[in-house]
Write an enzyme that holds these catalytic residues in place. Structure first.
Site, PDB file in Angstrom:
ATOM      1  N   LEU A 362       0.817  -1.211   0.000  1.00 24.41           N
ATOM      2  CA  LEU A 362       0.000   0.000   0.000  1.00 24.41           C
ATOM      3  C   LEU A 362       0.846   1.254   0.000  1.00 24.41           C
ATOM      4  CD1 LEU A 362      -2.684  -1.071   2.641  1.00 24.41           C
ATOM      5  CD2 LEU A 362      -2.956  -0.997   0.158  1.00 24.41           C
ATOM      6  N   GLY A 366       8.493   5.857   7.048  1.00 23.78           N
ATOM      7  CA  GLY A 366       9.831   5.858   7.615  1.00 23.78           C
ATOM      8  C   GLY A 366      10.136   4.614   8.418  1.00 23.78           C
ATOM      9  N   LYS A 384       1.618  -3.359   8.882  1.00 26.86           N
ATOM     10  CA  LYS A 384       2.830  -2.532   8.869  1.00 26.86           C
ATOM     11  C   LYS A 384       4.008  -3.421   9.241  1.00 26.86           C
ATOM     12  CE  LYS A 384       3.875   0.730  11.970  1.00 26.86           C
ATOM     13  NZ  LYS A 384       3.906   2.023  12.668  1.00 26.86           N
ATOM     14  N   ASP A 481       4.094  12.694  16.516  1.00 23.12           N
ATOM     15  CA  ASP A 481       4.421  12.552  15.095  1.00 23.12           C
ATOM     16  C   ASP A 481       3.163  12.654  14.242  1.00 23.12           C
ATOM     17  OD1 ASP A 481       6.122  12.292  12.954  1.00 23.12           O
ATOM     18  OD2 ASP A 481       6.131  10.104  12.975  1.00 23.12           O
TER      19      ASP A 481
END
Length: 680
Positions: A362, A366, A384, A481
Site C-alpha cells: 500500500l 519511515g 505494517k 508525530d
C-alpha cells in the site's frame, strides 16, 4: 555397643531406610487432578471397571520404562495414556508415571474419567474414546507465587506473547509436539523461559489449535504474573522467570539395548554404607527411622495437596463460573478484555499478504512498508512491517501496541493485532480503503477528490481524535508525530490518526516533558521540541496547525518553494501563510480547487485557526478542545502572533544534512546533546 551385621532384622530396617530416602528424593512435583463422571459404587459392573482401571494403569506404568508417551485401551471399555515432559530423563518419566498412575487410581477410583498433572508427566483415562481428539476441558491455571510480588507492572502481555506464540508454532510442527525456549525481554538481560507440549495422539493442526486456545485463555488468569502454566488434557503451556526445563531432550523411545541414562536420583553406594554405619546404634536408628517416616508423610501431603508455591484454579466454563473469581482477583473477564490486540502468527500474515507481495504493498513510511492482506475469514487488514533498517526498535513497537490497545475512538485507527517472530515485527490494523491523507493531498490528480465537505470532515475528525488523546481518554497521550501520512482515510473518507510508535503517556497532572532523543518529522515538529527536546499537548497542537494549513492549501509545509528571489525561496508554508495573512491576501493561500467551491468566510477563519495553532510559544497556542469550539462557531478569534520564522533556516539545514528522502516521509531522528533530562 556395636551390633553385628548378621543381625538380619536390623539390616532390613537399614535397607528400608535407604530405599525410603532414595524414593523420597524422586517424588514428582504434583500440580493438580480432576475427576469426572462419578459411577455408582454399588453397580454390578463396578468390579469390572476397577479391574479394567488397574490393568490399564499397569500397562501405562510398564510402557513408561521405554517410552515418553503411550496410549492404550481395555477395548472397548476404557482408554488411557501418559505423557512425560519432553525434556525429562527416562528414569524420571518412569517414576512420575508410576506415581501418577497410583495417585489417579486413589483419587478418581469411582469416576469414569480422570486426569492428573505433575511437573514431569501427566496421566489420563476415560470410558470414552478420546484418542485423536484435542480437548481443553477441564482446564487448570497454575501460577507461581514463589516471588515476593505475584504480579509485576513490567511483566507485559507482549513479553509472554513474543516468546510463547513462536514457541507454540514450533511445538505444533515438530515430531515430538514439544518445544522449550528462552528469550531476553528487557534491556538489562532479564530472560523468560517457555514450554509447550501436546499429547502425541492428536495431529499437528489440532495441537496448534489446542495450544493457541490455552495461550488466549492465559489473558484471563495470568496478566502481569511472573510465572504461570495452563494445563489441559491434550496440551499444556508454561511461562517462567527462572529456567525449569532440562537442556537435553529425552528420547522418544528408549530401546532395551540403549545404555541406561544417568539418573537424577541414582543409588549412591557410598551414601548407603555411611547410613549403615550411622544407624548401627539402635537409638540413632530409631530416631532416624522416625524422622524419615515423618518426612515421607510430609512429602505425601504435599503430593496430595499440591506444592505450596502455586495457586491453582480449575476453570470449566470461562463465561460463567470463572467470572466472579477473576473480579475477586482484580481481573475482569468481561468483553472489555476482548478489546485487547490479538497475536497473529507469521504464517497467517504471510498467507494474508501473499508473502508481502509487491502487488499487496500500500505504501512505505519511515518505519517500513505497509501491505494489504485478507484473512481466512475474508476480513481485509493492513500490515505494517517494521523495516530491518528502521530506527523503531522493540521498545517503540511494544509502546505502539500497548498504547493503541487501550484507546477506543472513531477517529483513531484500530489495531487488530501484532506479531513478533525472530526478526519480524508486524502490526495488523483495520484496513483503510483510501490509505493516507498524504496520498490524496499531495498528488496533483487525486487532490481534486478532496472537495470542501471532505476536507472539512477530515479537519474536524483529526481535531476530535487529538482532543480525545489529550483530554478525554483514560490516558493523556502525546502523539509526537502527527502528520498527513499518519492520518488514514476509510472508504467514506473519515480520518483516523495512526502510528503511535513515538507517542508518550503523561500523568493526569503532568504538563510537559523533555527528551534527549527527538524523533519525528521535520516540518511538523514544534520549535520547542525540535530545538530543545521539550514536548507537551501543545506540541501536538502545533502539528495540527501545520496539517490545517496543508489541507487548506494543498501544499506540503517542508520544502515549500515560492518563485522569486532572496529569502522568499526558503519560505515554509507557515511563513507563507503568515505573510499573506498580514498583507490581507489570505485568499491566495487557499487551494485553487476550493476557491470557488467553499464558504470563503469559513475557509479564511480556519486559516486563522491554523495560525493560532502554530504560534511560537506553546502557552499562546489553544488547546484542542478550544480548537474544536473555534471550528464549530463563528465567534471572534484572537490575533495570532508570529510563527517561528527561525525554523525555516533550521529545517533547510537539516534537510541538506539528512539522507532521508521524501519517499521515507521525511522521518528524522537526531540527538540533542545539550539536553540532560530523561524521556518519560
Amino acid at each position: 555397643m556395636f551390633l553385628s551385621f548378621n543381625n538380619k532384622p536390623l539390616l532390613l530396617i537399614l535397607i528400608s531406610i535407604a530405599m525410603l530416602m532414595k524414593h523420597s528424593n524422586c517424588i514428582p512435583t504434583y500440580n493438580y487432578h480432576a475427576c469426572r463422571d462419578p459411577i455408582l459404587q454399588n453397580a454390578s459392573n463396578s468390579d469390572i471397571f476397577q479391574s479394567d482401571l488397574t490393568s490399564l494403569l499397569g500397562n501405562l506404568s510398564l510402557a513408561a520404562s521405554s517410552k515418553s508417551f503411550y496410549n492404550a485401551s481395555i477395548s472397548p471399555r476404557l482408554y488411557g495414556l501418559f505423557l512425560c515432559r519432553g525434556d525429562v530423563s527416562a528414569e524420571t518419566c518412569k517414576n512420575c508415571t508410576i506415581t501418577a498412575s497410583q495417585e489417579i487410581k486413589s483419587k478418581c477410583a469411582w469416576n469414569s474419567s480422570g486426569v492428573i498433572w505433575y511437573d514431569e508427566c501427566m496421566v489420563r483415562y476415560s470410558k470414552e474414546n478420546f484418542f485423536g481428539v484435542a480437548q481443553t476441558s477441564p482446564l487448570v491455571f497454575v501460577w507461581n507465587t514463589n516471588y515476593e510480588n505475584r504480579t509485576s507492572p513490567t511483566e507485559t502481555r507482549l513479553n509472554a506473547q513474543a516468546l510463547m506464540y513462536p514457541l507454540i508454532q514450533n511445538a505444533s510442527s515438530s515430531k515430538r509436539l514439544f518445544e522449550s525456549r528462552e528469550s531476553t525481554v528487557y534491556d538489562d538481560g532479564s530472560r523468560r523461559y517457555g514450554l509447550a507440549q501436546c499429547t502425541r495422539d492428536i495431529d499437528l493442526s489440532s495441537c496448534e489449535s489446542c495450544l493457541t486456545l490455552l495461550m488466549n485463555k492465559s489473558d484471563l488468569c495470568c496478566k502481569r504474573k511472573v510465572g504461570w502454566r495452563l494445563l489441559a488434557p491434550s496440551c499444556y503451556i508454561r511461562y517462567e522467570k527462572d529456567i525449569f526445563y532440562e537442556d537435553n531432550l529425552a528420547p522418544l523411545v528408549v530401546s532395551p539395548n540403549t545404555p541406561k541414562p544417568k539418573l537424577p536420583c541414582k543409588d549412591n553406594r557410598k551414601r548407603v554404607k555411611k547410613l549403615l554405619i550411622l544407624y548401627m546404634l539402635i537409638p540413632i536408628t530409631s530416631c532416624g527411622l522416625f524422622y524419615l517416616i515423618w518426612s515421607s508423610n510430609q512429602l505425601r501431603k504435599r503430593q496430595q495437596q499440591g506444592e505450596g508455591f502455586t495457586d491453582v484454579i480449575q476453570v470449566n466454563n470461562f463465561r460463567s463460573s470463572s467470572r466472579s473469581y477473576f473480579k475477586d482477583q482484580g481481573m475482569d473477564a468481561t468483553h472489555e478484555d476482548n478489546k485487547e490486540v490479538q497475536y497473529f502468527s507469521l504464517s497467517t500474515i504471510k498467507v494474508a499478504t501473499n508473502s508481502f507481495s509487491d502487488d499487496n504493498k500500500l505504501g512505505e513510511g519511515g518505519f517500513g512498508p505497509v501491505f494489504k492482506g485478507k484473512l481466512s475469514n475474508g476480513k481485509d487488514i493492513a500490515v505494517k512491517r517494521l523495516s530491518f533498517k528502521s530506527r523503531q526498535g522493540v521498545e517503540e513497537f511494544k509502546n505502539e501496541v500497548t498504547l493503541i490497545a487501550k484507546l477506543q475512538h472513531k477517529n483513531l485507527v484500530r489495531l487488530l493485532g501484532c506479531c513478533i517472530d525472530r526478526n519480524e515485527k508486524l502490526l495488523v490494523y483495520e484496513y483503510m480503503a483510501n490509505t493516507g491523507l498524504d496520498a490524496f493531498l499531495f498528488d496533483q490528480n487525486k487532490r481534486e477528490k478532496l472537495d470542501w465537505p471532505k476536507r472539512e470532515k477530515i479537519i474536524n475528525g483529526i481535531a476530535r481524535g487529538l482532543s480525545y488523546l489529550h483530554e478525554d481518554s483514560r490516558l493523556k497521550i502525546i502523539h509526537r508525530d502527527l502528520k498527513a501520512s499518519n492520518v488514514l482515510l476509510d472508504e467514506d473518507m473519515n480520518p483516523k490518526i495512526s502510528d503511535f510508535g513515538t507517542a508518550r503517556i503523561f500523568c493526569s497532572d503532568q504538563i510537559e516533558a523533555t527528551t534527549e532523543k527527538v524523533v519525528g518529522t521535520y516540518g511538523y515538529m514544534a520549535p520547542e521540541y525540535a530545538l530543545e527536546g521539550s514536548f507537551s499537548v501543545k506540541s501536538d497542537v502545533y502539528s495540527f496547525g501545520v496539517l490545517i494549513l496543508e489541507i487548506l492549501s494543498g501544499r506540503k509545509n517542508i520544502s515549500f518553494y515560492r518563485p522569486g528571489c532572496g529569502r522568499d525561496q526558503t519560505l515554509t508554508l507557515i511563513s507563507y501563510a503568515w505573510r499573506l495573512w498580514n498583507d490581507g491576501k489570505e485568499l491566495e493561500f487557499l487551494d485553487h480547487i476550493l476557491v470557488n467551491a467553499c464558504p470563503i468566510d469559513v475557509a479564511l477563519r480556519w486559516i486563522h485557526i491554523g495560525l493560532l495553532c502554530v504560534q511560537e510559544r506553546p502557552k499562546d497556542r489553544p488547546t484542542m478542545s478550544s480548537v474544536i469550539l473555534m471550528l464549530a462557531s463563528s465567534t471572534s478569534l484572537p490575533q495570532p502572533l508570529a510563527p517561528p520564522f527561525s525554523l525555516s533556516n533550521y529545517y533547510d539545514n537539516i534537510s541538506d544534512q539528512s539522507s532521508t528522502t521524501e519517499e521515507e516521509d521525511d522521518d528524522m531522528e537526531f540527538q540533542l546533546s545539550s539536553i540532560k533530562s530523561n524521556d518519560t
